[in-house]
Design a protein around this motif. Sequence first.
Motif, PDB file in Angstrom:
ATOM      1  N   LEU A   1       0.833  -1.200   0.000  1.00  0.00           N
ATOM      2  CA  LEU A   1       0.000   0.000   0.000  1.00  0.00           C
ATOM      3  C   LEU A   1       0.869   1.253   0.000  1.00  0.00           C
ATOM      4  O   LEU A   1       1.881   1.311   0.721  1.00  0.00           O
ATOM      5  CB  LEU A   1      -0.910   0.016   1.235  1.00  0.00           C
ATOM      6  CG  LEU A   1      -1.903  -1.142   1.368  1.00  0.00           C
ATOM      7  CD1 LEU A   1      -2.672  -1.031   2.682  1.00  0.00           C
ATOM      8  CD2 LEU A   1      -2.862  -1.176   0.198  1.00  0.00           C
ATOM      9  N   GLU A   2       0.461   2.241  -0.784  1.00  0.00           N
ATOM     10  CA  GLU A   2       1.196   3.504  -0.864  1.00  0.00           C
ATOM     11  C   GLU A   2       0.377   4.626  -0.239  1.00  0.00           C
ATOM     12  O   GLU A   2      -0.836   4.724  -0.455  1.00  0.00           O
ATOM     13  CB  GLU A   2       1.508   3.857  -2.322  1.00  0.00           C
ATOM     14  CG  GLU A   2       2.538   2.969  -2.972  1.00  0.00           C
ATOM     15  CD  GLU A   2       2.950   3.493  -4.338  1.00  0.00           C
ATOM     16  OE1 GLU A   2       2.196   4.302  -4.927  1.00  0.00           O
ATOM     17  OE2 GLU A   2       4.026   3.100  -4.815  1.00  0.00           O
ATOM     18  N   PHE A   3       1.077   5.462   0.542  1.00  0.00           N
ATOM     19  CA  PHE A   3       0.439   6.610   1.196  1.00  0.00           C
ATOM     20  C   PHE A   3       1.325   7.837   1.029  1.00  0.00           C
ATOM     21  O   PHE A   3       2.535   7.782   1.282  1.00  0.00           O
ATOM     22  CB  PHE A   3       0.235   6.347   2.689  1.00  0.00           C
ATOM     23  CG  PHE A   3      -0.638   5.166   2.997  1.00  0.00           C
ATOM     24  CD1 PHE A   3      -2.012   5.322   3.135  1.00  0.00           C
ATOM     25  CD2 PHE A   3      -0.082   3.895   3.152  1.00  0.00           C
ATOM     26  CE1 PHE A   3      -2.816   4.234   3.425  1.00  0.00           C
ATOM     27  CE2 PHE A   3      -0.883   2.808   3.447  1.00  0.00           C
ATOM     28  CZ  PHE A   3      -2.262   2.973   3.574  1.00  0.00           C
ATOM     29  N   ALA A   4       0.699   8.943   0.654  1.00  0.00           N
ATOM     30  CA  ALA A   4       1.458  10.188   0.498  1.00  0.00           C
ATOM     31  C   ALA A   4       1.928  10.728   1.843  1.00  0.00           C
ATOM     32  O   ALA A   4       2.969  11.386   1.928  1.00  0.00           O
ATOM     33  CB  ALA A   4       0.608  11.228  -0.223  1.00  0.00           C
ATOM     34  N   ASP A   5       1.145  10.447   2.912  1.00  0.00           N
ATOM     35  CA  ASP A   5       1.471  11.014   4.227  1.00  0.00           C
ATOM     36  C   ASP A   5       2.165  10.028   5.155  1.00  0.00           C
ATOM     37  O   ASP A   5       2.253  10.263   6.360  1.00  0.00           O
ATOM     38  CB  ASP A   5       0.203  11.562   4.893  1.00  0.00           C
ATOM     39  CG  ASP A   5      -0.906  10.512   5.006  1.00  0.00           C
ATOM     40  OD1 ASP A   5      -0.761   9.426   4.397  1.00  0.00           O
ATOM     41  OD2 ASP A   5      -1.916  10.780   5.685  1.00  0.00           O
ATOM     42  N   LEU A   6       2.661   8.919   4.614  1.00  0.00           N
ATOM     43  CA  LEU A   6       3.410   7.973   5.449  1.00  0.00           C
ATOM     44  C   LEU A   6       4.754   8.593   5.814  1.00  0.00           C
ATOM     45  O   LEU A   6       5.491   9.055   4.937  1.00  0.00           O
ATOM     46  CB  LEU A   6       3.633   6.663   4.703  1.00  0.00           C
ATOM     47  CG  LEU A   6       4.420   5.585   5.467  1.00  0.00           C
ATOM     48  CD1 LEU A   6       3.568   5.010   6.601  1.00  0.00           C
ATOM     49  CD2 LEU A   6       4.864   4.459   4.516  1.00  0.00           C
TER      50      LEU A   6
ATOM     51  N   HIS B   1       4.288   1.775   1.977  1.00  0.00           N
ATOM     52  CA  HIS B   1       5.251   2.498   1.143  1.00  0.00           C
ATOM     53  C   HIS B   1       4.914   3.974   1.100  1.00  0.00           C
ATOM     54  O   HIS B   1       3.750   4.368   1.117  1.00  0.00           O
ATOM     55  CB  HIS B   1       5.231   1.939  -0.289  1.00  0.00           C
ATOM     56  CG  HIS B   1       5.599   0.507  -0.395  1.00  0.00           C
ATOM     57  ND1 HIS B   1       6.915   0.068  -0.366  1.00  0.00           N
ATOM     58  CD2 HIS B   1       4.832  -0.619  -0.518  1.00  0.00           C
ATOM     59  CE1 HIS B   1       6.940  -1.251  -0.487  1.00  0.00           C
ATOM     60  NE2 HIS B   1       5.688  -1.690  -0.574  1.00  0.00           N
ATOM     61  N   LYS B   2       5.959   4.776   1.038  1.00  0.00           N
ATOM     62  CA  LYS B   2       5.806   6.216   0.846  1.00  0.00           C
ATOM     63  C   LYS B   2       5.562   6.476  -0.635  1.00  0.00           C
ATOM     64  O   LYS B   2       6.363   6.071  -1.497  1.00  0.00           O
ATOM     65  CB  LYS B   2       7.069   6.931   1.307  1.00  0.00           C
ATOM     66  CG  LYS B   2       7.047   8.445   1.102  1.00  0.00           C
ATOM     67  CD  LYS B   2       6.252   9.142   2.175  1.00  0.00           C
ATOM     68  CE  LYS B   2       6.393  10.652   2.059  1.00  0.00           C
ATOM     69  NZ  LYS B   2       5.688  11.371   3.128  1.00  0.00           N
ATOM     70  N   LYS B   3       4.432   7.123  -0.943  1.00  0.00           N
ATOM     71  CA  LYS B   3       4.135   7.421  -2.341  1.00  0.00           C
ATOM     72  C   LYS B   3       5.109   8.476  -2.850  1.00  0.00           C
ATOM     73  O   LYS B   3       5.282   9.535  -2.261  1.00  0.00           O
ATOM     74  CB  LYS B   3       2.694   7.920  -2.481  1.00  0.00           C
ATOM     75  CG  LYS B   3       2.260   8.164  -3.925  1.00  0.00           C
ATOM     76  CD  LYS B   3       0.804   8.583  -4.010  1.00  0.00           C
ATOM     77  CE  LYS B   3      -0.115   7.429  -3.682  1.00  0.00           C
ATOM     78  NZ  LYS B   3      -1.546   7.786  -3.921  1.00  0.00           N
TER      79      LYS B   3
END
Length: 389
Positions: free
Chosen positions: A138-143, A386-388
């Motif tokens: 999974l990718e997240f912009a705010d990770l 994961h960091k997007k």
Amino acid sequence: MIARIIFPIILAIILPEIYFDIYYLRRRYKYRFWRRLLWLLPGILMLVYSVALATIRNFVPDDLKLLNMYLALVGLLVGPKAVFALFSFLGRLWCKMTHSRHNWGNLIGFFACLFGVYVFVYGYTAGFRKLDVNHVDLEFADLPDGFDGYRVVQFSDAHVGTFTGKRKKILLRAVDSINAQKADAIVFTGDIQNIQPSELYPLRGILSSLKAKDGVYSVLGNHDYSAYIKADSAVKVFNEQEIISLERGFGWNLLLNEHRVLYRGKDSLVIAGEENEGVAPHPDKADLRKTLSSVAGGAFVVMLQHDPSAWRRTILPESTVQLTLSGHTHGGQLSLFGFRPTMLMMSEDKGLYEQSGRYLYVNAGLGGVVPFRFGMPSEITVITLHKKK
């Protein structure tokens, strides 16, 4: 358990017997009373067995062998009779409508019975032993940068009281598989027992062997409360405190409407655990505001909530939680041609769901009160964050 479905079971026992008696036995054979009684005897005994199980105090008997033996008789005797009678009756109606003399419903019913018996036997044997390790990225912009590549291993719905005797090896293999993933964190999303904490006593060594870099985190499921036993309030309170004590004794971080903050240097990630948010008759102990109390705005949160229906009901509209992990449904424990019975009751019943960049994953669980799975193996989920870019 049987009490909740006793009337459909009674109909499934009685109606086929009436059908066979009217359309086959009376017309084709001059059965004397004692011969007809012998034919009806298995059905009569199943009626008695069904009523006896329906009148027990608890959700299931203390000795699950009584339930498993009953379900075997239903799957191998009652079910095939009911299926054949249904197709035969429909075929008879078709013959009357089309003025045909050959009832093809009998042939279809015969093969449907064979398939039903296959599903039952496989589901109770090889199907229940099957285990899938599913990987989800999974990718997240705010990770936070420090948690790029962070691995969370989820398991759910262990129902360890079912893993007795030879089935204990199945649970041991699942725990070994979880440890083999070398997770940063392990999370368990509820239903560790069937109805009472004593089920866990013989398995404490196995359950306490789970290890991860940042620890094991868990929440309670609907079966972990005292909703499934008939007892006075003092016994129920003791049982609920005992299950809490046992999980924490395994070295797990049991979260009761609370959270923990994990750090990688200056970066942080929150693992929150909300108690079961159920719709009657399931227990509703959830308090989302308390669970996220003092969590900083903009924090990255992984929410553990046993019941996936809470995601749309409260978590999405009342929080900014980025990832919710749930169980509860077991994926119906049955999947035929892509159809799961839980699909009729829940919009999110198995697998990954997304809305506006926020995710829910519903794990199919390890076990169940009933040791049966067909087309829906037990599941361990390895979720990599994961960091997007």
